[in-house]
Design a protein around this motif. Structure first.
Motif, PDB file in Angstrom:
ATOM      1  N   MET A   1       0.815  -1.173  -0.011  1.00 17.15           N
ATOM      2  CA  MET A   1      -0.080   0.122  -0.058  1.00 17.15           C
ATOM      3  C   MET A   1       0.848   1.358  -0.107  1.00 17.15           C
ATOM      4  N   THR A   2       0.628   2.091  -0.759  1.00 14.38           N
ATOM      5  CA  THR A   2       1.340   3.446  -0.930  1.00 14.38           C
ATOM      6  C   THR A   2       0.710   4.209   0.323  1.00 14.38           C
ATOM      7  N   ALA A   3       1.730   4.573   1.224  1.00 11.38           N
ATOM      8  CA  ALA A   3       1.535   5.211   2.412  1.00 11.38           C
ATOM      9  C   ALA A   3       1.070   6.647   2.325  1.00 11.38           C
ATOM     10  N   LEU A   4       0.182   6.954   3.107  1.00 11.25           N
ATOM     11  CA  LEU A   4      -0.354   8.596   3.046  1.00 11.25           C
ATOM     12  C   LEU A   4       0.351   8.965   4.470  1.00 11.25           C
ATOM     13  N   ARG A  70     -11.101  17.528 -13.941  1.00  7.12           N
ATOM     14  CA  ARG A  70     -11.218  19.012 -14.106  1.00  7.12           C
ATOM     15  C   ARG A  70     -10.055  19.775 -14.013  1.00  7.12           C
ATOM     16  N   GLU A  71      -9.392  19.787 -12.651  1.00  8.07           N
ATOM     17  CA  GLU A  71      -8.251  20.516 -12.263  1.00  8.07           C
ATOM     18  C   GLU A  71      -6.980  20.165 -12.891  1.00  8.07           C
ATOM     19  N   GLY A  72      -7.070  19.029 -13.896  1.00  4.72           N
ATOM     20  CA  GLY A  72      -5.683  18.471 -14.443  1.00  4.72           C
ATOM     21  C   GLY A  72      -5.378  17.400 -13.813  1.00  4.72           C
ATOM     22  N   GLY A  73      -5.570  16.794 -12.569  1.00  3.92           N
ATOM     23  CA  GLY A  73      -5.006  15.538 -12.106  1.00  3.92           C
ATOM     24  C   GLY A  73      -5.335  14.446 -13.025  1.00  3.92           C
ATOM     25  N   ARG A  74      -4.600  13.376 -12.890  1.00  7.11           N
ATOM     26  CA  ARG A  74      -4.866  12.107 -13.756  1.00  7.11           C
ATOM     27  C   ARG A  74      -4.523  10.995 -12.916  1.00  7.11           C
ATOM     28  N   SER A  75      -4.127  11.022 -11.773  1.00  5.77           N
ATOM     29  CA  SER A  75      -3.977   9.727 -10.932  1.00  5.77           C
ATOM     30  C   SER A  75      -4.352   9.943  -9.280  1.00  5.77           C
ATOM     31  N   VAL A  76      -4.962   9.106  -8.741  1.00  6.42           N
ATOM     32  CA  VAL A  76      -5.509   9.284  -7.533  1.00  6.42           C
ATOM     33  C   VAL A  76      -4.390   8.335  -6.672  1.00  6.42           C
ATOM     34  N   ARG A  77      -3.907   9.027  -5.552  1.00  5.61           N
ATOM     35  CA  ARG A  77      -2.779   8.591  -4.685  1.00  5.61           C
ATOM     36  C   ARG A  77      -3.379   8.238  -3.516  1.00  5.61           C
ATOM     37  N   GLY A  78      -4.605   8.505  -3.077  1.00  7.90           N
ATOM     38  CA  GLY A  78      -5.372   8.336  -1.997  1.00  7.90           C
ATOM     39  C   GLY A  78      -6.803   8.838  -1.975  1.00  7.90           C
ATOM     40  N   LEU A  79      -7.550   8.181  -1.139  1.00  8.01           N
ATOM     41  CA  LEU A  79      -9.041   8.556  -0.989  1.00  8.01           C
ATOM     42  C   LEU A  79      -9.549   8.482   0.478  1.00  8.01           C
ATOM     43  N   LEU A  80     -10.344   9.367   0.774  1.00  9.38           N
ATOM     44  CA  LEU A  80     -10.911   9.283   1.931  1.00  9.38           C
ATOM     45  C   LEU A  80     -12.343   9.562   1.765  1.00  9.38           C
ATOM     46  N   PHE A 102      -8.392   5.600 -12.278  1.00  6.46           N
ATOM     47  CA  PHE A 102      -7.201   6.355 -12.120  1.00  6.46           C
ATOM     48  C   PHE A 102      -6.331   6.115 -10.857  1.00  6.46           C
ATOM     49  N   ALA A 103      -6.524   4.567 -10.321  1.00  6.59           N
ATOM     50  CA  ALA A 103      -5.729   4.198  -9.208  1.00  6.59           C
ATOM     51  C   ALA A 103      -5.219   3.022  -9.380  1.00  6.59           C
ATOM     52  N   SER A 104      -4.263   2.676  -8.558  1.00 13.41           N
ATOM     53  CA  SER A 104      -3.599   1.201  -8.635  1.00 13.41           C
ATOM     54  C   SER A 104      -4.224   0.530  -7.480  1.00 13.41           C
ATOM     55  N   ASP A 105      -4.035  -0.845  -7.775  1.00 17.82           N
ATOM     56  CA  ASP A 105      -4.435  -1.810  -6.627  1.00 17.82           C
ATOM     57  C   ASP A 105      -4.012  -1.263  -5.309  1.00 17.82           C
ATOM     58  N   ALA A 106      -2.974  -0.870  -4.954  1.00 16.11           N
ATOM     59  CA  ALA A 106      -2.231  -0.464  -3.862  1.00 16.11           C
ATOM     60  C   ALA A 106      -2.834   0.929  -3.370  1.00 16.11           C
ATOM     61  N   THR A 107      -3.565   1.649  -4.044  1.00 17.06           N
ATOM     62  CA  THR A 107      -3.962   2.846  -3.615  1.00 17.06           C
ATOM     63  C   THR A 107      -4.774   2.766  -2.230  1.00 17.06           C
ATOM     64  N   PRO A 108      -4.516   3.744  -1.303  1.00 13.20           N
ATOM     65  CA  PRO A 108      -5.193   3.509   0.113  1.00 13.20           C
ATOM     66  C   PRO A 108      -6.438   4.222  -0.118  1.00 13.20           C
ATOM     67  N   ARG A 118     -11.962   5.286  10.582  1.00 15.44           N
ATOM     68  CA  ARG A 118     -12.459   4.334  11.262  1.00 15.44           C
ATOM     69  C   ARG A 118     -11.675   2.734  10.425  1.00 15.44           C
ATOM     70  N   ALA A 119     -11.453   3.057   9.325  1.00 13.96           N
ATOM     71  CA  ALA A 119     -10.656   1.691   8.598  1.00 13.96           C
ATOM     72  C   ALA A 119      -9.995   2.084   7.485  1.00 13.96           C
ATOM     73  N   GLN A 120      -9.113   1.187   6.970  1.00 11.37           N
ATOM     74  CA  GLN A 120      -8.279   1.600   5.801  1.00 11.37           C
ATOM     75  C   GLN A 120      -8.171   0.265   4.986  1.00 11.37           C
ATOM     76  N   PHE A 121      -8.461   0.553   3.777  1.00 15.67           N
ATOM     77  CA  PHE A 121      -8.210  -0.660   2.821  1.00 15.67           C
ATOM     78  C   PHE A 121      -7.297  -0.225   1.502  1.00 15.67           C
ATOM     79  N   THR A 122      -7.048  -1.387   0.482  1.00 13.20           N
ATOM     80  CA  THR A 122      -6.353  -0.605  -0.605  1.00 13.20           C
ATOM     81  C   THR A 122      -7.500  -0.955  -1.588  1.00 13.20           C
ATOM     82  N   LEU A 123      -7.528  -0.414  -2.728  1.00 14.56           N
ATOM     83  CA  LEU A 123      -8.472  -0.372  -3.726  1.00 14.56           C
ATOM     84  C   LEU A 123      -8.424  -2.101  -4.311  1.00 14.56           C
TER      85      LEU A 123
END
Length: 137
Positions: A1-4, A70-80, A102-108, A118-123
């Motif tokens: 998992m890519t750490a935040l 819309r803001e030019g981002g192309r990759s999700v590095r994390g989601l909450l 936009f995200a890899s399997d390792a994205t938190p 409360r919880a953390q998963f990977t995609l």
């Protein structure tokens, strides 16, 4: 998992809570906020927007991803995702597939309430053996 970092998690939580406060949920009264971190370190937030014709509503995660694009981002590095109630508010199936674009399997993927994560998963844990852009390459 890519750490935040702790700071990134706090920023995502703050942005998701602020978005949740603006949710348009007159039918379900179930307000959700989401925030994504892009490849440049920018945070993009969204809230759920309901519609009287239910299929036309939009999930918070979908709006956060659309805002990132819309803001030019192309990759999700994390989601909450912020939601309230006893049960975890994880992304729905459609939003899991949107994330996969936009995200890899390792994205938190962090799930929080107003106070804490409360919880953390990977995609990959939420969407195993997924179909993604590389399948079409």
């Amino acid at each position: 998992m890519t750490a935040l970092t702790t700071q990134q998690v706090e920023q995502l939580h703050t942005a998701a809570r602020a978005a949740q406060a603006r949710a348009h949920a007159p039918y379900s009264r179930f307000r959700v906020g989401a925030a994504v971190l892009d490849e440049s370190g920018r945070i993009h937030a969204g809230c759920n927007v309901e519609n009287a014709a239910y299929p036309l509503g939009m999930c918070a995660e979908a709006l956060a991803i659309a805002t990132m694009v819309r803001e030019g981002g192309r990759s999700v590095r994390g989601l909450l995702v912020v939601g309230e109630g006893e049960h975890l508010v994880t992304p729905c199936g459609g939003c899991r597939q949107r994330l996969r674009e936009f995200a890899s399997d390792a994205t938190p993927v962090l799930v929080a309430d107003l106070e804490r994560v409360r919880a953390q998963f990977t995609l990959g844990e939420l969407l195993p053996a997924s179909f993604g852009p590389e399948n079409l390459a």
